[in-house]
Design an enzyme around this catalytic site. Structure first.
Site, mmCIF file in Angstrom:
data_model
loop_
_atom_site.group_PDB
_atom_site.id
_atom_site.type_symbol
_atom_site.label_atom_id
_atom_site.label_comp_id
_atom_site.label_asym_id
_atom_site.label_seq_id
_atom_site.Cartn_x
_atom_site.Cartn_y
_atom_site.Cartn_z
ATOM 1 N N LYS A 79 71.776 54.412 30.573
ATOM 2 C CA LYS A 79 71.943 53.086 29.976
ATOM 3 C C LYS A 79 73.413 52.677 29.849
ATOM 4 O O LYS A 79 73.708 51.519 29.590
ATOM 5 C CB LYS A 79 71.250 53.003 28.619
ATOM 6 N N ASP A 80 74.343 53.634 30.064
ATOM 7 C CA ASP A 80 75.763 53.293 30.043
ATOM 8 C C ASP A 80 76.244 52.690 31.353
ATOM 9 O O ASP A 80 77.343 52.139 31.417
ATOM 10 C CB ASP A 80 76.606 54.550 29.763
ATOM 11 N N ARG A 127 71.416 45.387 20.224
ATOM 12 C CA ARG A 127 69.970 45.284 20.454
ATOM 13 C C ARG A 127 69.188 45.744 19.216
ATOM 14 O O ARG A 127 68.231 45.108 18.792
ATOM 15 C CB ARG A 127 69.588 46.147 21.664
ATOM 16 N N ARG A 128 69.612 46.868 18.630
ATOM 17 C CA ARG A 128 68.932 47.361 17.428
ATOM 18 C C ARG A 128 69.191 46.441 16.241
ATOM 19 O O ARG A 128 68.292 46.163 15.449
ATOM 20 C CB ARG A 128 69.398 48.780 17.105
ATOM 21 N N ARG A 145 80.129 53.504 14.412
ATOM 22 C CA ARG A 145 80.565 54.203 15.626
ATOM 23 C C ARG A 145 80.549 55.685 15.331
ATOM 24 O O ARG A 145 80.378 56.125 14.209
ATOM 25 C CB ARG A 145 81.999 53.797 15.999
ATOM 26 N N ARG A 151 77.361 60.012 12.670
ATOM 27 C CA ARG A 151 76.409 59.003 12.227
ATOM 28 C C ARG A 151 75.392 59.586 11.241
ATOM 29 O O ARG A 151 75.049 58.949 10.246
ATOM 30 C CB ARG A 151 75.708 58.375 13.430
ATOM 31 N N CYS A 240 77.774 41.451 27.304
ATOM 32 C CA CYS A 240 77.716 42.601 26.404
ATOM 33 C C CYS A 240 77.364 42.215 24.971
ATOM 34 O O CYS A 240 77.115 43.076 24.138
ATOM 35 C CB CYS A 240 79.033 43.369 26.437
#
Length: 322
Positions: A79-80, A127-128, A145, A151, A240
């Site tokens: 996905k990157d 998106r989340r 981040r 996290r 983006c």
């Protein structure tokens, strides 16, 4: 003795784990030894929010090392990767995909529905964020981040300042941390990012022996699902700052194996939410994605995406799996 193949990887714990799994699988299948070569990317050096870092920020240094023949192949979180092909390079394999769904890690073992209004939920993906807002649960969504441990520390550590975080289940599984998940989020609530949970094994297209060797790692169903999802993404030409989600599943249909592709475009504040689905054969994976994107555009997805200011096809950057 055959010289070890040089596998380029980012240095994060997750990237090293992903690359280590690929190296072990390749050696087991072919007998070729593999050594990991750490490559530092611009994304690893920056503390800026992921969606502001630019296109291919976790990818370009690895591709530069490939082109310069400093490494023989690379492993990316699929996905990157920008949707535009990289000249001279080839995705030789898509190994079996991990569970692409998102996962909630919350204090006191809570599920998403059990979080009280005003609960602070952290994520690095627009998106989340958009889909959390769209649920109407009155959550305080906070951009974050850092690697997986950083996290998780925001929720589970001694200095925790969040009530929950949302991460990719695949990354937690690859790190052996799936035990911290309090809920795996249903795609009906949180549709994954295109190609989430999938890896891309990339090499130089002119290295035909290696292209063939790496091909033993390819998993056709995973590749077909990812092709459909990324075709949707490329056709939308999303910038983006545009939350786009897609999830392709393969299942047996009346006439044989089918892809069931779901796609969504959600405004960052969650007030506009377009979701559609489409089915077709694995052989038509790319066309399924393109057709679903066209349907979304017909319903006004371009106004959500802000097409007037988009930067063109292949410029998406949805952040690392972490």
């Amino acid at each position: 003795m055959t010289a070890p193949l040089r596998l380029g990887t980012r240095g994060s714990a997750l990237a090293m784990a992903q690359s280590g799994h690929v190296a072990e699988a390749l050696t087991a299948a072919t007998g070729r030894p593999v050594e990991l070569v750490e490559v530092v990317t611009a994304g690893d050096r920056s503390t800026a929010p992921v969606h502001r870092l630019g296109v291919g920020v976790f990818v370009s240094a690895l591709r530069d090392a490939l082109t310069a023949r400093e490494i023989d192949f690379a492993v990316h979180s699929y996905k990157d990767l920008p949707t535009a092909a990289a000249p001279g390079l080839h995705i030789a394999a898509v190994p079996p995909r991990q569970d692409p769904r998102d996962a909630l890690i919350a204090r006191d073992g809570r599920t998403l529905a059990e979080l009280p209004p005003g609960a602070r939920v952290g994520t690095g993906a627009l998106r989340r964020m958009a889909q959390l807002h769209a649920l109407g649960l009155q959550l305080e969504v906070t951009p974050i981040r850092g690697n997986v441990d950083t996290r998780l520390g925001r929720v589970l550590g001694p200095d925790a300042d969040l009530d929950a975080v949302v991460l990719a289940r695949a990354g937690l599984t690859r790190l052996g941390r799936a035990d911290v998940i309090t809920e795996t989020l249903d795609p009906m609530l949180m549709l994954p990012a295109p190609a989430q949970g999938a890896l891309a094994v990339e090499c130089r297209i002119d290295d035909q022996d290696l292209v063939e060797l790496l091909g033993v790692l390819d998993h056709a169903p995973s590749r077909a699902a990812v092709v459909a999802e990324r075709a949707l993404l490329a056709t939308l030409e999303a910038g983006c700052s545009a939350p786009v989600a897609a999830y392709g599943e393969l299942a047996e249909g009346d006439a044989g194996e089918e892809i069931y592709l779901r796609g969504a475009v959600i405004s960052p504040d969650g007030t506009r939410d377009l979701r559609l689905s489409r089915t077709g054969t694995p052989a038509d994976a790319a066309e399924i994605g393109k057709a679903l994107a066209a349907e979304l555009l017909e319903l006004g997805a371009d106004s959500i995406l802000g097409q007037e200011g988009h930067t063109g096809p292949g410029t998406q950057q949805f952040g690392s799996t972490e």
